[in-house]
Design an enzyme around this catalytic site. Structure first.
Site, PDB file in Angstrom:
ATOM      1  N   TRP A 127       0.873  -1.184   0.000  1.00 56.05           N
ATOM      2  CA  TRP A 127       0.000   0.000   0.000  1.00 56.05           C
ATOM      3  C   TRP A 127       0.912   1.236   0.000  1.00 56.05           C
ATOM      4  O   TRP A 127       1.788   1.345   0.876  1.00 56.05           O
ATOM      5  CB  TRP A 127      -0.858  -0.060   1.266  1.00 56.05           C
ATOM      6  CG  TRP A 127      -1.892   0.994   1.388  1.00 56.05           C
ATOM      7  CD1 TRP A 127      -2.792   1.380   0.441  1.00 56.05           C
ATOM      8  CD2 TRP A 127      -2.176   1.775   2.551  1.00 56.05           C
ATOM      9  NE1 TRP A 127      -3.616   2.350   0.943  1.00 56.05           N
ATOM     10  CE2 TRP A 127      -3.258   2.616   2.232  1.00 56.05           C
ATOM     11  CE3 TRP A 127      -1.625   1.844   3.829  1.00 56.05           C
ATOM     12  CZ2 TRP A 127      -3.807   3.515   3.138  1.00 56.05           C
ATOM     13  CZ3 TRP A 127      -2.160   2.733   4.731  1.00 56.05           C
ATOM     14  CH2 TRP A 127      -3.237   3.554   4.396  1.00 56.05           C
ATOM     15  N   ASP A 208      -0.304  -5.247   9.363  1.00 55.93           N
ATOM     16  CA  ASP A 208      -1.351  -4.306   8.948  1.00 55.93           C
ATOM     17  C   ASP A 208      -2.552  -5.143   8.523  1.00 55.93           C
ATOM     18  O   ASP A 208      -2.479  -5.875   7.522  1.00 55.93           O
ATOM     19  CB  ASP A 208      -0.835  -3.453   7.780  1.00 55.93           C
ATOM     20  CG  ASP A 208      -1.888  -2.470   7.268  1.00 55.93           C
ATOM     21  OD1 ASP A 208      -3.005  -2.422   7.829  1.00 55.93           O
ATOM     22  OD2 ASP A 208      -1.588  -1.748   6.294  1.00 55.93           O
ATOM     23  N   ALA A 210      -6.312  -4.665   7.445  1.00 52.91           N
ATOM     24  CA  ALA A 210      -7.305  -3.643   7.089  1.00 52.91           C
ATOM     25  C   ALA A 210      -8.543  -4.248   6.434  1.00 52.91           C
ATOM     26  O   ALA A 210      -9.486  -3.518   6.127  1.00 52.91           O
ATOM     27  CB  ALA A 210      -6.674  -2.610   6.149  1.00 52.91           C
ATOM     28  N   LYS A 243     -13.108  -0.642   6.458  1.00 47.91           N
ATOM     29  CA  LYS A 243     -13.738  -1.457   5.415  1.00 47.91           C
ATOM     30  C   LYS A 243     -14.755  -2.437   5.998  1.00 47.91           C
ATOM     31  O   LYS A 243     -15.878  -2.512   5.520  1.00 47.91           O
ATOM     32  CB  LYS A 243     -12.686  -2.251   4.631  1.00 47.91           C
ATOM     33  CG  LYS A 243     -11.372  -1.549   4.435  1.00 47.91           C
ATOM     34  CD  LYS A 243     -11.393  -0.579   3.278  1.00 47.91           C
ATOM     35  CE  LYS A 243     -10.294   0.430   3.476  1.00 47.91           C
ATOM     36  NZ  LYS A 243      -9.560   0.843   2.334  1.00 47.91           N
TER      37      LYS A 243
END
Ligand SMILES: Cc1ncc(COP(=O)(O)O)c(C=O)c1O
Length: 394
Positions: A127, A208, A210, A243
């Protein structure tokens, strides 16, 4: 003073969004920006979120500050959601942050304080905000190979070879699930090998996560993160609620620091609260309160899980439809990777020129590295995309 500023490069995704808006074609397809969209192109407020907000509006009697770490109930609910019982609560420090980005930023700030000379290793690609924040903070950074352009799967041999270069105390950023931007993920067996390598090297993982619930399911998507959390003395975990709860603009996330023992946890907790204080003082509360309300109420939680499952299965169905359509058009299996990828994104694996050709000739918008937001499709636009991919000779 302001005359000393120099223009910064435009954000590629935002520039693409602007171009899409200006495009007069009615059959254009937006696969750019990373938000979930339903079949009608809307990013809905989830049912459970609406209900939780209704309850909060009715019941909330004060807007006084929470704590610097946010509401402790949010910390507990999120620890349980992400880590389950993989590590004892006595070892997990946590602070609420403005989104997953805030959690990553605070994690990096913590690393800078505790290990200023550590190199942070990132997958190539990752990302774009990861390298951007690391660069901004003036930290050392290195990359490990990740994506195999041929198979569009993980280049596991390349990854393991590059991780040989880690020094003791370095930090390795791993995506907990649903790798962004590629959609290609490590198997659990491969993750075990990565864990063993990091243990042997004395590295610290930064996870991470997400997209928990967007890949194989809420628990399945957290398995890798839980294994990592239980395999090291120290692990940092940045989790986003943007999300899976659809609360993008509420800025809801958490940074968890797994410590060796309760004393180390107390030190980490105090430092995390200090970092919140220096950066923005108290973290945003509304989104966190919505999430806590949902996770702690059995009825709301069941409804949220059901809607998340619909979302996840919808994306899987689009993946399968696209892979099937491309199989039919090309008479080959070479696009099967689209059905194997997980999460909201897939990297098609083509050149920026072909990506531009898809935009100019077919009104299909994807990021220049050929990342597609699968949720930007619907049953009607899948055949249009498949035909465009074939027409462009990809
Ligand atoms: C890999 C990854 N990490 C973290 C985030 C953080 O999202 P947010 O700050 O909106 O919670 C995102 C969002 O796009 C992401 O894709």
């Amino acid at each position: 003073m302001l005359e000393n500023l120099t223009a910064l490069p435009a954000d590629k995704i935002l520039a693409l969004m602007a171009k899409y808006k200006e495009d007069p074609r009615t059959d254009k397809v937006d696969l750019g920006v990373g938000v979930y969209k339903d079949a009608s192109g809307n990013t809905p407020v989830m049912r459970a979120v609406k209900e939780a907000e209704r309850r909060i509006l009715a019941d909330q009697t004060s807007k006084a500050y929470t704590g610097l770490a946010g509401d402790p109930a949010f910390g507990t609910a999120m620890r349980e959601l992400v880590l389950a019982d993989s590590v004892p609560a006595e070892r997990v420090a946590a602070v609420a942050t403005p989104g997953g980005t805030g959690a990553i930023r605070q994690a990096l700030e913590l690393i800078k304080m505790a290990a200023p000379d550590a190199t942070v290793w990132l997958s190539n690609p990752t990302w774009p905000n990861h390298p951007s924040i690391i660069k901004y903070l003036g930290m050392k950074m290195a990359e490990y190979r990740y994506f195999d352009e041929e198979t569009r799967g993980v280049d596991f041999d390349g990854l393991m070879a590059d991780l040989d270069g880690i020094a003791a105390g370095d930090v390795v950023l791993l995506h907990g699930c649903c790798h962004n931007p590629t959609g290609a993920n490590l198997t659990l067996d491969q993750m075990d090998q990565v864990i063993a390598k990091l243990q042997a090297k004395g590295a610290v993982p930064l996870v991470d996560i997400a997209y928990q619930g967007f890949g194989d399911g809420l628990d399945a998507d957290a398995v890798a993160t839980r294994r990592i959390a239980s395999s090291f003395d120290n692990v940092l975990i940045a989790a986003s609620c943007s999300k899976n709860f659809g609360v993008y603009r509420e800025r809801t996330g958490i940074l968890m620091a797994v410590a060796k023992d309760a004393d180390q946890k107390a030190l980490a907790q105090q430092t995390l609260a200090y970092l919140n204080r220096q950066n923005y003082s108290f973290p945003p509360d509304h989104g966190a309160r919505v999430v806590t309300t949902i996770l702690t109420d059995p009825e709301l939680r069941a409804d949220w899980e059901a809607e998340l499952e619909e979302t996840r299965n919808g994306m899987l169905a689009l993946r399968q439809q696209l892979a099937d359509e491309l199989k039919r058009l090309t008479n080959s299996d070479r696009f099967n990777f689209l059905a194997d990828h997980r999460g909201m994104f897939s990297r098609l694996g083509t050149s920026p020129e072909k990506v531009e050709q898809l935009r100019a000739e077919h009104g299909i918008y994807m990021v220049g590295d050929s990342r597609m937001n699968i949720a930007g499709l619907n049953a009607k636009t899948v055949p249009i995309l498949a035909k465009a991919i074939v027409d462009a000779g990809i």
